[in-house]
Design an enzyme around this catalytic site. Structure first.
Site, PDB file in Angstrom:
ATOM      1  N   TRP A 151     -19.184  19.084  16.842  1.00  0.00           N
ATOM      2  CA  TRP A 151     -18.363  19.012  18.404  1.00  0.00           C
ATOM      3  C   TRP A 151     -16.951  19.172  18.313  1.00  0.00           C
ATOM      4  O   TRP A 151     -16.300  19.698  19.035  1.00  0.00           O
ATOM      5  CB  TRP A 151     -18.964  17.985  19.165  1.00  0.00           C
ATOM      6  CG  TRP A 151     -18.420  16.523  18.992  1.00  0.00           C
ATOM      7  CD1 TRP A 151     -17.879  15.747  17.961  1.00  0.00           C
ATOM      8  CD2 TRP A 151     -18.408  15.359  19.978  1.00  0.00           C
ATOM      9  NE1 TRP A 151     -17.483  14.752  18.132  1.00  0.00           N
ATOM     10  CE2 TRP A 151     -17.639  14.286  19.602  1.00  0.00           C
ATOM     11  CE3 TRP A 151     -18.607  15.524  21.061  1.00  0.00           C
ATOM     12  CZ2 TRP A 151     -17.329  13.115  19.980  1.00  0.00           C
ATOM     13  CZ3 TRP A 151     -18.357  14.343  22.072  1.00  0.00           C
ATOM     14  CH2 TRP A 151     -17.704  13.260  21.502  1.00  0.00           C
ATOM     15  N   ASP A 152     -16.443  18.761  16.995  1.00  0.00           N
ATOM     16  CA  ASP A 152     -14.965  19.083  16.857  1.00  0.00           C
ATOM     17  C   ASP A 152     -14.640  20.742  16.890  1.00  0.00           C
ATOM     18  O   ASP A 152     -13.734  21.147  17.620  1.00  0.00           O
ATOM     19  CB  ASP A 152     -14.347  18.601  15.471  1.00  0.00           C
ATOM     20  CG  ASP A 152     -14.397  17.310  15.248  1.00  0.00           C
ATOM     21  OD1 ASP A 152     -15.664  16.500  15.255  1.00  0.00           O
ATOM     22  OD2 ASP A 152     -13.527  16.661  15.254  1.00  0.00           O
ATOM     23  N   TYR A 209     -14.116  13.401   0.983  1.00  0.00           N
ATOM     24  CA  TYR A 209     -15.162  12.748   2.073  1.00  0.00           C
ATOM     25  C   TYR A 209     -16.382  12.209   1.646  1.00  0.00           C
ATOM     26  O   TYR A 209     -17.034  12.952   0.800  1.00  0.00           O
ATOM     27  CB  TYR A 209     -15.372  13.580   3.276  1.00  0.00           C
ATOM     28  CG  TYR A 209     -15.942  13.205   4.642  1.00  0.00           C
ATOM     29  CD1 TYR A 209     -15.194  12.177   5.302  1.00  0.00           C
ATOM     30  CD2 TYR A 209     -17.276  13.346   4.268  1.00  0.00           C
ATOM     31  CE1 TYR A 209     -16.024  11.730   6.293  1.00  0.00           C
ATOM     32  CE2 TYR A 209     -18.021  12.805   5.828  1.00  0.00           C
ATOM     33  CZ  TYR A 209     -17.377  12.095   6.377  1.00  0.00           C
ATOM     34  OH  TYR A 209     -17.996  11.379   7.450  1.00  0.00           O
ATOM     35  N   GLN A 258     -24.686  16.542  16.559  1.00  0.00           N
ATOM     36  CA  GLN A 258     -23.725  15.974  17.476  1.00  0.00           C
ATOM     37  C   GLN A 258     -23.892  16.811  18.806  1.00  0.00           C
ATOM     38  O   GLN A 258     -24.693  17.852  19.150  1.00  0.00           O
ATOM     39  CB  GLN A 258     -22.468  16.575  16.684  1.00  0.00           C
ATOM     40  CG  GLN A 258     -21.805  15.399  16.185  1.00  0.00           C
ATOM     41  CD  GLN A 258     -20.352  15.509  15.556  1.00  0.00           C
ATOM     42  OE1 GLN A 258     -19.871  16.645  15.466  1.00  0.00           O
ATOM     43  NE2 GLN A 258     -19.640  14.328  15.408  1.00  0.00           N
ATOM     44  N   GLY A 265     -21.261  10.895  18.249  1.00  0.00           N
ATOM     45  CA  GLY A 265     -19.876  11.376  18.256  1.00  0.00           C
ATOM     46  C   GLY A 265     -18.853  10.170  18.498  1.00  0.00           C
ATOM     47  O   GLY A 265     -17.727  10.108  18.091  1.00  0.00           O
ATOM     48  N   ASP A 309     -18.855   6.910  16.916  1.00  0.00           N
ATOM     49  CA  ASP A 309     -19.337   6.316  15.881  1.00  0.00           C
ATOM     50  C   ASP A 309     -19.652   4.727  15.927  1.00  0.00           C
ATOM     51  O   ASP A 309     -20.797   4.266  15.659  1.00  0.00           O
ATOM     52  CB  ASP A 309     -18.619   6.480  14.636  1.00  0.00           C
ATOM     53  CG  ASP A 309     -18.420   7.754  14.397  1.00  0.00           C
ATOM     54  OD1 ASP A 309     -18.946   8.847  15.054  1.00  0.00           O
ATOM     55  OD2 ASP A 309     -18.316   8.236  13.125  1.00  0.00           O
ATOM     56  N   TYR A 351     -10.789   2.112  15.821  1.00  0.00           N
ATOM     57  CA  TYR A 351     -11.812   3.521  15.960  1.00  0.00           C
ATOM     58  C   TYR A 351     -12.364   3.749  17.445  1.00  0.00           C
ATOM     59  O   TYR A 351     -11.691   3.398  18.422  1.00  0.00           O
ATOM     60  CB  TYR A 351     -12.773   3.239  14.982  1.00  0.00           C
ATOM     61  CG  TYR A 351     -13.281   4.660  14.288  1.00  0.00           C
ATOM     62  CD1 TYR A 351     -12.458   5.513  13.926  1.00  0.00           C
ATOM     63  CD2 TYR A 351     -14.730   4.614  14.041  1.00  0.00           C
ATOM     64  CE1 TYR A 351     -13.049   6.766  13.389  1.00  0.00           C
ATOM     65  CE2 TYR A 351     -15.147   6.059  13.560  1.00  0.00           C
ATOM     66  CZ  TYR A 351     -14.054   6.794  13.118  1.00  0.00           C
ATOM     67  OH  TYR A 351     -14.762   7.956  12.730  1.00  0.00           O
ATOM     68  N   TRP A 352     -13.631   3.662  17.664  1.00  0.00           N
ATOM     69  CA  TRP A 352     -14.212   3.610  18.951  1.00  0.00           C
ATOM     70  C   TRP A 352     -14.566   2.186  19.595  1.00  0.00           C
ATOM     71  O   TRP A 352     -15.286   2.247  20.534  1.00  0.00           O
ATOM     72  CB  TRP A 352     -15.415   4.379  18.688  1.00  0.00           C
ATOM     73  CG  TRP A 352     -15.495   5.950  18.586  1.00  0.00           C
ATOM     74  CD1 TRP A 352     -15.503   6.643  17.214  1.00  0.00           C
ATOM     75  CD2 TRP A 352     -15.137   7.048  19.538  1.00  0.00           C
ATOM     76  NE1 TRP A 352     -15.265   7.751  17.304  1.00  0.00           N
ATOM     77  CE2 TRP A 352     -14.984   8.314  18.529  1.00  0.00           C
ATOM     78  CE3 TRP A 352     -14.794   6.889  20.802  1.00  0.00           C
ATOM     79  CZ2 TRP A 352     -14.755   9.459  19.377  1.00  0.00           C
ATOM     80  CZ3 TRP A 352     -14.673   8.229  21.149  1.00  0.00           C
ATOM     81  CH2 TRP A 352     -14.664   9.335  20.707  1.00  0.00           C
ATOM     82  N   GLU A 395      -5.566  10.788  16.008  1.00  0.00           N
ATOM     83  CA  GLU A 395      -7.121  10.910  16.325  1.00  0.00           C
ATOM     84  C   GLU A 395      -7.498   9.847  17.540  1.00  0.00           C
ATOM     85  O   GLU A 395      -8.232  10.293  18.266  1.00  0.00           O
ATOM     86  CB  GLU A 395      -7.699  10.446  15.055  1.00  0.00           C
ATOM     87  CG  GLU A 395      -9.305  10.581  15.092  1.00  0.00           C
ATOM     88  CD  GLU A 395     -10.002  10.051  13.825  1.00  0.00           C
ATOM     89  OE1 GLU A 395      -9.061   9.605  13.049  1.00  0.00           O
ATOM     90  OE2 GLU A 395     -11.108  10.014  13.606  1.00  0.00           O
TER      91      GLU A 395
END
Ligand code: 2M8
Length: 457
Positions: A39-40, A85, A111, A171, A173, A377-378, A421
């Site tokens: 999706w990025d 990664y 995603q 998406g 996370d 983060y999320w 980000e």
């Protein structure tokens, strides 16, 4: 409005995307995310659609060349040369599935399907309509196969809503939305592994998912492998199965864009099928995601929120996160009263309506809840893609002033704290990956598409 030079911002955004082009595709951010994310890539193509059609097309071509036989677009396409990664291609071991590509390393999950939307943007903004028409012609059957996969393998209920098997498919996370479902899953055997994101991010201890959460993420992949990534089998007994709002909202909008693309191509064969998908979503969206009628019954009328639906516990996940507002993007909410309530709620001290906040951009969880963490983060920070959906949705419903305030808030964050980000909602501090592609891409859209020439219906 604070004094920001939009021309400078645009140039910086362009440079950010250019810097993340590796010759084959655009990465989300160096070191932290050195591969291609699904999706990025779609967001990145939206940004590039205004400035570099060829690049926007190349990115989507690279991704769709890794499509699985069953139509799934994998959430990561790996670059074997990159070693920073984890988990990488060898860990996913997709050769277990007969649907997986034989010569390309990908993950084994998917995603949100933003790609029909970006394909349309590419054609609409292209200076070379012949080139973009050919691209649409090439990608259209692949988009149909992807959406059909989502509407069948990920929706045996025929609800028009998508089931996800892993938080990474959403998406969003480590959103608190997944906490209860993950708490039910007991790790039986976990291989030892080394997290690499802890090295790639400054201040990682407070800003990325906790080890407990990460162990669950990895364990769920191990489980998917035990099922050989077979959705039919996973549907019977997989422990994580959630009808996801953001994913389903995007698919609904993307189906509408598929119709627009079919019209451009004068392609009539698939129209009925796409219209059926759209109809199914319209029939079930509220039933699955909007427990307001229940709340009314028990006298709690203060919020009008959409919630993800857990198919295992058969209950709504009533965590207050930004997912609850993304349905604004679909244009599916018929009652002005429900939208008014939602907007009023967003404008309270729970979200962004208080002096303690740095801007009016919306944090990823309700700041009054104990699960809110401003840097993690999320679980609290501001994310630009989530705000972009809400900005477009608010405009669609006529909340122009608020939409523009969010847009200005985003410009302020980016101009003063970099293309990061995510951002701390109290201080504006930029967090996570640096020179982050979708932040740059969506800023380009918000500068260039000011007049909303591209609307969602
Ligand atoms: C984040 O997810 C990846 C796993 O897919 C990760 O944490 O390693 C999420 O923010 C996701 O939405 C995003 O696509 C990805 C790359 O930017 O990073």
């Amino acid at each position: 409005m604070i004094n920001i030079n939009l021309n400078d911002l645009l140039e910086d955004a362009k440079k950010t995307l250019e810097g993340n082009w590796n010759g084959k595709f655009t990465i989300p951010s160096a070191t932290l995310y050195p591969h291609q994310w699904s999706w990025d890539t779609a967001f990145i193509s939206i940004g590039n659609s205004y400035i570099n059609t060829e690049r926007a097309i190349k990115d989507l071509e690279f991704l769709f060349n890794a499509q699985w036989k069953n139509g799934m677009i994998p959430h990561i396409v790996f670059n074997d040369k990159e070693k920073t990664y984890f988990p990488a291609a060898d860990f996913y071991d997709i050769s277990r599935s007969p649907n997986a590509p034989k010569t390309i390393g990908t993950s084994g999950m998917t995603q949100p399907p933003m790609h029909a939307i970006s394909s349309y943007y590419i054609h609409k903004n292209s200076q070379n309509k012949k080139e973009s028409f050919e691209f649409l012609n090439w990608i259209f059957p692949k988009l149909i196969n992807f959406h059909r996969y989502l509407m069948t393998q990920r929706d045996p209920e025929k609800s028009g809503l998508v089931t996800i098997f892993h938080p990474w498919e959403s998406g969003l996370d480590d959103s608190p939305t997944w906490d209860d479902a993950l708490a039910r899953i007991k790790i039986q055997h976990l291989i030892t592994f080394k997290r690499l994101d802890v090295i790639a991010v400054e201040g990682a201890k407070d800003t990325i998912p906790t080890d407990d959460m990460y162990n669950k993420f990895i364990y769920l992949i191990e489980l998917m492998k035990q099922y050989n990534y077979d959705e039919n089998e996973m549907y019977k007994s997989f422990p994580f199965k959630i009808k996801a709002i953001v994913f389903s909202s995007i698919l609904y909008v993307a189906n509408k864009y598929l119709i627009k693309i079919a019209n451009i191509l004068e392609e009539k064969n698939n129209i009925n099928e796409i219209n059926q998908w759209i109809y199914r979503t319209e029939q079930h969206f509220f039933k699955y995601f909007f427990p307001l009628d229940n709340q009314r019954r028990i006298g709690q009328t203060e919020e009008a929120l959409f919630y993800n639906y857990d198919l295992v516990s058969k209950n709504w996940v009533t965590k207050k996160t930004i997912s609850s507002f993304i349905p604004l993007y679909t244009g599916l909410i018929p009652k002005k009263d429900d939208i008014d309530k939602m907007v009023k709620w967003i404008q309270t001290a729970h979200w962004c309506g208080d002096d303690k906040f740095h801007t009016l951009a919306i944090p990823s969880t309700d700041t009054a809840e104990q699960y809110f963490k401003e840097k993690r983060y999320w679980r609290g920070p501001i994310w630009i893609n989530a705000n972009w959906f809400i900005y477009l949705g608010l405009k669609k419903y006529g909340y122009i002033e608020f939409a523009n305030q969010i847009r200005e808030g985003i410009f302020e964050l980016v101009a003063n704290h970099g293309f990061r980000e995510y951002y701390d909602p109290f201080t504006g501090e930029g967090l996570g990956g640096k020179s982050f592609s979708w932040t740059a891409a969506l800023v380009i859209d918000m500068i260039k598409n000011k007049k909303m020439e591209i609307d969602i219906d």
